[in-house]
Design a protein around this motif. Structure first.
Motif, PDB file in Angstrom:
ATOM      1  N   TYR A  59     -15.431   8.425   5.089  1.00 61.11           N
ATOM      2  CA  TYR A  59     -16.589   9.296   4.171  1.00 61.11           C
ATOM      3  C   TYR A  59     -16.307   8.619   2.919  1.00 61.11           C
ATOM      4  CZ  TYR A  59     -19.081  12.925   1.917  1.00 61.11           C
ATOM      5  OH  TYR A  59     -19.715  13.248   1.119  1.00 61.11           O
ATOM      6  N   ILE A  60     -15.218   8.690   2.504  1.00 58.66           N
ATOM      7  CA  ILE A  60     -14.768   8.359   0.972  1.00 58.66           C
ATOM      8  C   ILE A  60     -15.311   6.789   0.763  1.00 58.66           C
ATOM      9  CG2 ILE A  60     -13.156   7.659  -0.612  1.00 58.66           C
ATOM     10  CD1 ILE A  60     -11.535  10.205   0.619  1.00 58.66           C
ATOM     11  N   GLN A  63     -19.230   6.622   0.702  1.00 59.65           N
ATOM     12  CA  GLN A  63     -19.693   7.351  -0.486  1.00 59.65           C
ATOM     13  C   GLN A  63     -19.556   6.294  -1.538  1.00 59.65           C
ATOM     14  OE1 GLN A  63     -21.435  10.253  -0.536  1.00 59.65           O
ATOM     15  NE2 GLN A  63     -21.478   9.920   1.638  1.00 59.65           N
ATOM     16  N   LEU A  66     -22.262   3.916  -1.344  1.00 61.99           N
ATOM     17  CA  LEU A  66     -23.607   4.159  -1.663  1.00 61.99           C
ATOM     18  C   LEU A  66     -23.584   4.319  -3.259  1.00 61.99           C
ATOM     19  CD1 LEU A  66     -24.251   6.791   0.910  1.00 61.99           C
ATOM     20  CD2 LEU A  66     -25.217   4.855   0.918  1.00 61.99           C
ATOM     21  N   ARG A  67     -22.704   4.943  -3.810  1.00 60.40           N
ATOM     22  CA  ARG A  67     -22.585   4.807  -5.112  1.00 60.40           C
ATOM     23  C   ARG A  67     -22.684   3.376  -5.970  1.00 60.40           C
ATOM     24  NH1 ARG A  67     -18.687   8.790  -4.426  1.00 60.40           N
ATOM     25  NH2 ARG A  67     -17.101   7.293  -4.876  1.00 60.40           N
ATOM     26  N   ASP A  71     -26.735   0.662  -0.316  1.00 60.75           N
ATOM     27  CA  ASP A  71     -27.569   0.915   0.272  1.00 60.75           C
ATOM     28  C   ASP A  71     -29.209   0.632  -0.074  1.00 60.75           C
ATOM     29  OD1 ASP A  71     -27.688   2.790  -1.737  1.00 60.75           O
ATOM     30  OD2 ASP A  71     -28.502   4.447  -0.902  1.00 60.75           O
TER      31      ASP A  71
END
Length: 92
Positions: A59-60, A63, A66-67, A71
């Motif tokens: 998950y980390i 994320q 994505l930051r 994406d």
């Protein structure tokens, strides 16, 4: 450890089961006085300082990607730059 004043002792007794709120008059910051047992139960439910699980690590990483903008549709070009072998695609 700080010993409770008579005023705070009375407030705790009067509050019965409710937490007691205190205000620092210099900063206007509010604090809550809780029995240590209640605090420990809350802390265990919220804070876990054990090692990350595989799911938490994944998950980390997602994320962070994505930051970083992975994406963004313009980044899709990188999917075709290095073709995956069949045995690699199932591990990702």
């Amino acid at each position: 450890m700080i010993v409770l004043s008579k005023e705070i002792q009375k407030a705790i007794k009067d509050a019965q089961e409710d937490p007691v709120r205190l205000v620092d008059p210099e900063t206007n910051i509010e604090y809550v006085v809780l029995p240590v047992e209640t605090f420990e139960l809350m802390r265990k439910g919220i804070y876990d300082d054990g090692p990350l699980t595989e799911e938490e690590r994944r998950y980390i990483l997602i994320q962070a990607g994505l930051r970083a903008g992975w994406d963004d549709p313009e980044m899709d070009v990188y999917n075709d730059m290095v073709p995956r072998r069949d045995d690699e695609s199932s591990t990702r």
